[in-house]
Motif scaffolding. Structure first.
Motif, PDB file in Angstrom:
ATOM      1  N   SER A   1       0.888  -1.254  -0.001  1.00 44.99           N
ATOM      2  CA  SER A   1       0.097   0.083   0.038  1.00 44.99           C
ATOM      3  C   SER A   1       0.992   1.199   0.172  1.00 44.99           C
ATOM      4  O   SER A   1       0.464   2.225  -0.561  1.00 44.99           O
ATOM      5  CB  SER A   1      -0.979  -0.140   1.123  1.00 44.99           C
ATOM      6  N   ALA A   2       1.941   1.229   0.547  1.00 47.22           N
ATOM      7  CA  ALA A   2       3.025   2.112   0.537  1.00 47.22           C
ATOM      8  C   ALA A   2       3.400   2.511  -0.642  1.00 47.22           C
ATOM      9  O   ALA A   2       3.730   3.414  -1.320  1.00 47.22           O
ATOM     10  CB  ALA A   2       3.988   2.127   1.684  1.00 47.22           C
ATOM     11  N   GLU A   3       4.097   1.440  -1.187  1.00 44.82           N
ATOM     12  CA  GLU A   3       4.641   1.172  -2.475  1.00 44.82           C
ATOM     13  C   GLU A   3       3.585   1.924  -3.623  1.00 44.82           C
ATOM     14  O   GLU A   3       4.064   2.603  -4.576  1.00 44.82           O
ATOM     15  CB  GLU A   3       4.967  -0.089  -3.246  1.00 44.82           C
ATOM     16  N   TYR A   4       2.259   1.521  -3.587  1.00 43.11           N
ATOM     17  CA  TYR A   4       1.388   2.020  -4.895  1.00 43.11           C
ATOM     18  C   TYR A   4       0.587   3.259  -4.261  1.00 43.11           C
ATOM     19  O   TYR A   4      -0.207   3.638  -4.939  1.00 43.11           O
ATOM     20  CB  TYR A   4       0.408   0.617  -4.984  1.00 43.11           C
ATOM     21  N   LYS A   5       1.004   3.733  -3.174  1.00 41.82           N
ATOM     22  CA  LYS A   5       0.112   4.682  -2.512  1.00 41.82           C
ATOM     23  C   LYS A   5      -1.265   4.744  -2.651  1.00 41.82           C
ATOM     24  O   LYS A   5      -2.138   5.456  -3.161  1.00 41.82           O
ATOM     25  CB  LYS A   5       0.584   5.983  -3.283  1.00 41.82           C
ATOM     26  N   ASN A   6      -1.609   3.569  -2.460  1.00 46.50           N
ATOM     27  CA  ASN A   6      -3.254   3.095  -2.389  1.00 46.50           C
ATOM     28  C   ASN A   6      -3.600   2.424  -0.917  1.00 46.50           C
ATOM     29  O   ASN A   6      -3.150   2.339  -0.094  1.00 46.50           O
ATOM     30  CB  ASN A   6      -3.711   2.626  -3.544  1.00 46.50           C
ATOM     31  N   ILE A   7      -4.944   1.810  -1.187  1.00 48.30           N
ATOM     32  CA  ILE A   7      -5.664   1.104  -0.081  1.00 48.30           C
ATOM     33  C   ILE A   7      -5.508  -0.539  -0.608  1.00 48.30           C
ATOM     34  O   ILE A   7      -5.900  -0.665  -1.562  1.00 48.30           O
ATOM     35  CB  ILE A   7      -6.788   1.522   0.289  1.00 48.30           C
ATOM     36  N   PHE A   8      -5.077  -1.189   0.541  1.00 49.17           N
ATOM     37  CA  PHE A   8      -5.486  -2.663   0.194  1.00 49.17           C
ATOM     38  C   PHE A   8      -6.263  -3.173   1.230  1.00 49.17           C
ATOM     39  O   PHE A   8      -5.988  -2.718   2.537  1.00 49.17           O
ATOM     40  CB  PHE A   8      -4.065  -3.690   0.248  1.00 49.17           C
ATOM     41  N   VAL A   9      -7.184  -3.725   0.766  1.00 48.91           N
ATOM     42  CA  VAL A   9      -8.162  -4.472   1.863  1.00 48.91           C
ATOM     43  C   VAL A   9      -8.139  -6.080   1.603  1.00 48.91           C
ATOM     44  O   VAL A   9      -8.404  -6.459   0.453  1.00 48.91           O
ATOM     45  CB  VAL A   9      -9.538  -4.094   1.747  1.00 48.91           C
ATOM     46  N   ILE A  10      -7.553  -6.871   2.608  1.00 44.12           N
ATOM     47  CA  ILE A  10      -7.476  -8.172   2.400  1.00 44.12           C
ATOM     48  C   ILE A  10      -8.358  -9.112   3.384  1.00 44.12           C
ATOM     49  O   ILE A  10      -7.923  -9.201   4.661  1.00 44.12           O
ATOM     50  CB  ILE A  10      -5.842  -8.680   2.793  1.00 44.12           C
ATOM     51  N   THR A  11      -9.205  -9.678   2.794  1.00 42.90           N
ATOM     52  CA  THR A  11     -10.154 -10.254   3.889  1.00 42.90           C
ATOM     53  C   THR A  11      -9.616 -11.890   3.861  1.00 42.90           C
ATOM     54  O   THR A  11      -9.135 -12.548   2.986  1.00 42.90           O
ATOM     55  CB  THR A  11     -11.568 -10.535   2.958  1.00 42.90           C
ATOM     56  N   ARG A  12     -10.130 -12.577   4.963  1.00 39.05           N
ATOM     57  CA  ARG A  12      -9.409 -13.717   5.316  1.00 39.05           C
ATOM     58  C   ARG A  12     -10.346 -14.686   5.893  1.00 39.05           C
ATOM     59  O   ARG A  12     -10.462 -15.667   6.903  1.00 39.05           O
ATOM     60  CB  ARG A  12      -8.313 -13.565   6.219  1.00 39.05           C
TER      61      ARG A  12
END
Length: 304
Positions: free
Chosen positions: A223-234
């Motif tokens: 998320s820091a590399e792409y400057k965006n949001i990652f949401v990971i469901t489990r």
């Protein structure tokens, strides 16, 4: 009212069949049977309509042979739909619910083969889809594109849609994987990427299952590399997310599940609805979690 555009290139007629007890290799008689307009982004649109009527428009292709059934089912749920007609039939899926075992079995049937002379019609349909999207963007605040890309569509279509959305300054949530996600990341990084932990590991070269601390670290780094949001469901485990390197965690809600189909789509709907409204990551994760839990308690795929 915030407006959201849902894009579904794998439209589906979903048939949900409930059995008191499902036994393989035997004749099974159902208790209930229902049909719904479906596909990942269509399921999200159904949830969004229930959260706030009029807040969502959907764009999708429909096969000529059974599009009237899909349109009637969509109308039943007050889904605002812009569609293009393509040759052949919209795919069909079956969900088998076993009440005794408490299980959900989904049978996903691939799209029927198209006639050999359909290529020019598909090109026209794709151009029309892109025009629908371009025309809708000035009136919406966010775009949700979810689901697999059938092979009839151009390989760079998802990346193109992401680029158009970003050029118009709208929030783009991507829920798709594989080459479509890889190409999109190279050309027009989505504002929000929502995938599950297995998909995240496969996309970014981690061993699956990854240890929790490693997974958290990698989500934060990406998320820091792409400057965006990652949401990971489990699944039943807590959801991990990161915004430009800042990590978040949200516990799931344990419920007695009736139908787990479309829980991820329902999460998407709740998350984007709240995030567009408030920009609050914790509130958005909680809203997504709440929608997924309510969906699991119902027979309808994409209900709260």
């Amino acid at each position: 009212m915030n407006k959201i555009l849902c894009i579904c290139l794998s439209s589906t007629i979903q048939r949900t069949i409930t059995f008191s007890n499902l036994t393989l290799t035997q004749v099974n008689r159902s208790e209930k049977y229902r049909q719904d307009a479906s596909g990942k982004a269509i399921n999200s649109a159904r949830v969004l309509t229930q959260l706030e009527k009029g807040c969502v428009t959907s764009v999708c292709p429909l096969g000529a042979e059974n599009q009237e059934l899909f349109l009637n089912l969509a109308k039943k749920d007050d889904l605002e739909l812009a569609y293009v007609t393509i040759p052949g039939a919209t795919r069909e899926c079956w969900t088998l619910l076993d009440k005794v075992a408490g299980t959900t079995t989904e049978l996903v049937v691939s799209e029927p083969a198209l006639p050999e002379n359909a290529a020019s019609e598909i090109t026209k349909a794709e151009n029309k889809l892109l025009k629908f999207i371009t025309d809708a963007l000035p009136q919406v605040d966010a775009v949700l594109l979810a689901g697999s890309r059938p092979a009839i569509w151009s390989e760079d279509l998802y990346a193109t849609i992401s680029g158009i959305t970003k050029d118009n300054g709208k929030i783009f949530l991507a829920d798709f994987i594989g080459k479509d996600l890889e190409l999109t990341l190279k050309t027009a990084v989505p504002d929000i990427i929502k995938i599950n932990d297995e998909e995240f590991c496969r996309t970014f070269g981690l061993n699956y299952p990854a240890a929790e601390e490693e997974l958290k670290s990698e989500i934060s780094k990406k998320s820091a590399e792409y400057k965006n949001i990652f949401v990971i469901t489990r699944g039943k485990d807590s959801t991990f997310a990161a915004r430009k390197g800042e990590l978040f965690e949200c516990p799931t809600e344990i419920v007695k599940a009736v139908n787990t189909t479309a829980c991820g789509d329902s999460f998407n709907a709740g998350f984007i609805y709240e995030y567009v409204r408030s920009g609050d990551m914790i509130a958005a994760l909680k809203k997504g979690t709440w929608c997924a839990a309510r969906n699991a308690e119902l027979e309808v795929p994409g209900g709260v």
